[in-house]
Write a protein that holds these residues in place. Structure first.
Motif, PDB file in Angstrom:
ATOM      1  N   GLY A  95       0.813  -1.211   0.000  1.00 51.39           N
ATOM      2  CA  GLY A  95       0.000   0.000   0.000  1.00 51.39           C
ATOM      3  C   GLY A  95       0.848   1.263   0.000  1.00 51.39           C
ATOM      4  O   GLY A  95       0.516   2.272   0.612  1.00 51.39           O
ATOM      5  N   THR A  96       1.972   1.173  -0.720  1.00 53.46           N
ATOM      6  CA  THR A  96       2.910   2.298  -0.729  1.00 53.46           C
ATOM      7  C   THR A  96       2.753   3.125  -2.010  1.00 53.46           C
ATOM      8  O   THR A  96       2.477   2.559  -3.066  1.00 53.46           O
ATOM      9  CB  THR A  96       4.361   1.791  -0.642  1.00 53.46           C
ATOM     10  N   GLU A 397      12.144   1.073   3.016  1.00 53.36           N
ATOM     11  CA  GLU A 397      12.080   2.409   2.388  1.00 53.36           C
ATOM     12  C   GLU A 397      10.682   2.692   1.832  1.00 53.36           C
ATOM     13  O   GLU A 397      10.195   3.828   1.908  1.00 53.36           O
ATOM     14  CB  GLU A 397      13.134   2.526   1.277  1.00 53.36           C
ATOM     15  N   ALA A 398      10.045   1.655   1.285  1.00 55.57           N
ATOM     16  CA  ALA A 398       8.693   1.830   0.728  1.00 55.57           C
ATOM     17  C   ALA A 398       7.692   2.127   1.848  1.00 55.57           C
ATOM     18  O   ALA A 398       6.742   2.893   1.653  1.00 55.57           O
ATOM     19  CB  ALA A 398       8.277   0.590  -0.052  1.00 55.57           C
ATOM     20  N   GLU A 399       7.923   1.532   2.995  1.00 54.16           N
ATOM     21  CA  GLU A 399       7.043   1.790   4.151  1.00 54.16           C
ATOM     22  C   GLU A 399       7.185   3.253   4.598  1.00 54.16           C
ATOM     23  O   GLU A 399       6.203   3.897   4.977  1.00 54.16           O
ATOM     24  CB  GLU A 399       7.400   0.863   5.331  1.00 54.16           C
ATOM     25  N   LYS A 402       5.161   5.357   2.508  1.00 56.42           N
ATOM     26  CA  LYS A 402       3.750   5.254   2.868  1.00 56.42           C
ATOM     27  C   LYS A 402       3.422   6.277   3.956  1.00 56.42           C
ATOM     28  O   LYS A 402       2.383   6.938   3.912  1.00 56.42           O
ATOM     29  CB  LYS A 402       3.478   3.837   3.377  1.00 56.42           C
ATOM     30  N   GLU A 403       4.342   6.417   4.909  1.00 59.12           N
ATOM     31  CA  GLU A 403       4.118   7.381   5.991  1.00 59.12           C
ATOM     32  C   GLU A 403       4.143   8.821   5.479  1.00 59.12           C
ATOM     33  O   GLU A 403       3.308   9.641   5.852  1.00 59.12           O
ATOM     34  CB  GLU A 403       5.192   7.219   7.071  1.00 59.12           C
ATOM     35  N   GLU A 406       5.368  10.096  -0.013  1.00 57.75           N
ATOM     36  CA  GLU A 406       6.266  10.391  -1.142  1.00 57.75           C
ATOM     37  C   GLU A 406       6.242   9.277  -2.191  1.00 57.75           C
ATOM     38  O   GLU A 406       6.270   8.104  -1.856  1.00 57.75           O
ATOM     39  CB  GLU A 406       7.703  10.547  -0.636  1.00 57.75           C
ATOM     40  N   GLU A 407       6.250   9.667  -3.449  1.00 60.53           N
ATOM     41  CA  GLU A 407       6.187   8.705  -4.552  1.00 60.53           C
ATOM     42  C   GLU A 407       7.607   8.397  -5.050  1.00 60.53           C
ATOM     43  O   GLU A 407       7.914   8.578  -6.231  1.00 60.53           O
ATOM     44  CB  GLU A 407       5.348   9.305  -5.681  1.00 60.53           C
ATOM     45  N   LYS A 408       8.441   7.944  -4.152  1.00 62.34           N
ATOM     46  CA  LYS A 408       9.838   7.702  -4.542  1.00 62.34           C
ATOM     47  C   LYS A 408       9.985   6.498  -5.459  1.00 62.34           C
ATOM     48  O   LYS A 408       9.181   5.565  -5.397  1.00 62.34           O
ATOM     49  CB  LYS A 408      10.685   7.481  -3.290  1.00 62.34           C
TER      50      LYS A 408
END
Lengths: 455, 455
Positions: A95-96, A397-399, A402-403, A406-408
């Motif tokens: 869900g990132t 990093e994806a988590e 999510k916080e 950011e769409e990294k």
């Protein structure tokens, strides 16, 4: 599993040169030292052990681009380009908002990135009239790659495999033998180094350090025989840059550029392979990419080790190298990611970490298998225990994205598949896999001894 | 290893339809019979057990071409086209004038051709509102494929694995579990069929026949649950024709046409997949291709079995099928090629063999591993024990060409890789692998009993 998107290069687009990061580094790596004289090594000093071309590449700080020999590139074409995959399934499961990509090196005939350098090194040996090559291997990924490459170029291969792996993990041994290699459990009675260990301790289980000493000794005492190494050395990292160079083109096809590049970390070969080509744009000021080396918490050389001159092997036969290290006597816990159980980091990586161009993250074994299983479920590929570290770091990093919302763009290297490591998954699934803590005392003890070495 | 030549199709060239050989067969297969009434089965009779679409495909003798659903084709694109490879290395090692090609199905995410049908069957179940699917597996190739496909289409999978495999070969079990499947050792206490076996023999090791009975029973007694099968059935062969259809286009790219097409043979799925598309040109009189099914000498249904109505499982829950069989009570020796340990052949294959459109060759286990190791050395891929049978048959034909000087074109299917079967290679390399003889009495005993069944 959601739909995956994969990007391939045409044969013509497969890179024709490797990228030699040494030429572009703001601070060059410090020199390797002769273990006896403590003087800086020259390429010629390495000729007795390594192929001449590998020795020259090792110390080349001038040429940023080095041609891939046509015969090696022909072999690369058999499995390259490897796919760059957008991991939609993993993104959705997390869900990132991050975009996660992975470079799938597991599709090589031997199941990992190791072949990229094995082919190059075997080729150079063949060109220089060498007939026999020798190396060491732990769990066996590198030994398999080298056995395959030796067969390709018509060389005899002798592999010293750490005895406990030889006995407990007979499958990679069988793969090496299937390719025609001679596999010897180490310590063995075939070398002085092995005999010395066995005399003191006849039931010694072996270690990577001992196996390196045996292979080096065999190379030094056998006519027409050279030693080849699967990680740590600069020329190995050089050959692995094919990974990142392909990924750069493939990311362009995907219309994105990575904000974060991740690789698991043992001696540095796959991390270097995926990272170095992207790092040149950071040196030039064009980009601000972050690079993360994912290492096991039980062998934390980058996160908790010291920058210090150290040997690559137990017996002190290799040159002294300026590296982040836990000391060559450090005995890592017997984690399943055998490829990450090494006490030190290569000299280029060590310099880059020192200079702040990259970061390191340490991960617990249980955390990495949890990440690997999620990846298997969502992307359909069972990852090698080593690669699980990269996946776990990418998930971390994806988590964060999510916080923060950011769409990294995150890119990691899937260095290999785990089909020969199912025993590890079986143990994890049965709840029988434990984490290994390393005390501060363990981390510092061996390094303190080192300070004496270069005095 | 010599230079290999590989042929790939572009995404657009990947076939959009499967080939349904039933429509073109000069003699149609005889009907399957209801086990109770002994009357011919209709598709509707199969609906309670299989998906409706699979049931219709099973008996479709009209449509030669059946559309591959777009969602299945999207999944195929993840690993297809699989490479067609000219095996120069093997040719050179044999010194044969024959041209040897192989279709490499081992590159699928689960390592074998089985996924081609698993994806299709899981998709149809999903479309029809099914939520749970169940199947049996021996060594686990099919169970892995089905677990993966279930995950892809969001279904729950329950796999009955033959108990001795469940215990002795935990790795494919771990792969299935990694994909989220529920794996139960068979015989189990979860079904009547399992309980009946365990009551008589609490330590029963299980068999494919018992596991089929358990999976069928689960499907029949669970709402929204269907049974899926990995071989033998006509619709499974249909889905596998993607292999031969691709190979046909790829052989054209190579500028050649096969004189001989070879596949290993268990229930028939991979042999059908590589052969049927080429066979249509024999029906039409255009070509005179030979087709060879390579079976283990220890389970010789095609070379020594009888054409007879028989059950697909031990308990007699499946329809009666007209097949070359050793009798459903035949217990094959515990060879490593677990996927070939089945007593009967599918009904299409049986009719084609009867009508002389194909041949069969039986091979000793030791001979197949010898062939597999030569292949690994020369082509770099360690083949599954099943696939070793196809390789051994191809080598036998190539050796004949050497004697006669004929430049025949031989194509075989490499159905899967052997990375999960290294225990078998280890045993072979250690000289601990033996051949299993089947006596004439064993071959005829069970078939005699069959004659009573359809009276």
């Amino acid at each position: 599993m959601s739909k995956q998107k994969r990007f391939f290069l045409s044969e013509e687009e497969i890179p024709t040169q490797w990228y030699n990061i040494q030429a572009d580094m703001p601070n060059k790596p410090m020199p390797m030292l002769d273990p006896k004289t403590k003087k800086p090594m020259t390429p010629e000093d390495m000729f007795p052990l390594f192929s001449m071309e590998a020795s020259r590449q090792e110390m080349d700080q001038e040429h940023a681009w080095i041609d891939i020999p046509e015969a090696v590139r022909e072999q690369y074409k058999y499995y390259r380009s490897t796919p760059l995959v957008r991991a939609y399934g993993l993104e959705k499961a997390l869900g990132t908002p991050a975009h996660i990509y992975f470079k799938n090196e597991s599709v090589s005939p031997i199941g990992s990135h190791k072949l990229n350098s094995a082919l190059a090194q075997a080729y150079y040996c063949k060109q220089e009239g060498v007939t026999n090559i020798t190396t060491e291997t732990g769990a066996g990924q590198w030994g398999c790659a080298l056995s395959y490459a030796a067969k390709v170029f018509g060389l005899e291969a002798a592999v010293y495999q750490v005895k406990i792996s030889y006995e407990q993990k007979p499958y990679r041994r069988a793969i090496m033998q299937s390719y025609g290699a001679q596999v010897t459990p180490s310590p063995s009675m075939s070398t002085r180094a092995g005999k010395d260990v066995l005399t003191v301790d006849p039931n010694n289980n072996g270690s990577l350090g001992t196996a390196i000493s045996e292979a080096v000794e065999l190379a030094m005492t056998t006519p027409n025989c050279k030693y080849v190494l699967g990680s740590v050395m600069n020329h190995v990292s050089l050959h692995q840059t094919i990974i990142g160079l392909e990924a750069e083109k493939q990311m362009e096809m995907a219309g994105e550029y990575p904000d974060i590049v991740i690789g698991c970390f043992g001696g540095g070969s796959n991390f270097a392979g995926i990272s170095f080509p992207f790092m040149r744009h950071v040196f030039s000021g064009e980009r601000k990419t972050r690079f993360i080396a994912a290492e096991p918490a039980s062998c934390p050389k980058l996160t908790r080790g010291q920058f210090q001159y150290d040997f690559g092997d137990l017996s002190g036969l290799t040159p002294l190298m300026p590296m982040y290290t836990l000391g060559h006597n450090f005995m890592p816990a017997n984690i399943h990611a055998g490829g990450l159980r090494y006490h030190g980091a290569g000299v280029i990586i060590s310099q880059l970490l020192k200079d702040g161009y990259m970061e390191a993250m340490d991960l617990k074994q249980s955390e990495t298998f949890k990440a690997g299983l999620l990846f298997a479920k969502e992307e359909g590929i069972i990852p090698a225990p080593e690669s699980c570290h990269a996946i776990a770091a990418a998930i971390a990093e994806a988590e964060k994205c999510k916080e923060t919302g950011e769409e990294k763009v995150i890119l990691f290297n899937l260095s290999g598949h785990g089909l020969i490591d199912m025993a590890a998954y079986t143990q994890y699934l049965a709840g029988n896999l434990f984490d290994h803590e390393v005390s501060d005392e363990e981390v510092t003890r061996n390094v303190k001894e080192l300070e004496q070495i270069i005095k």
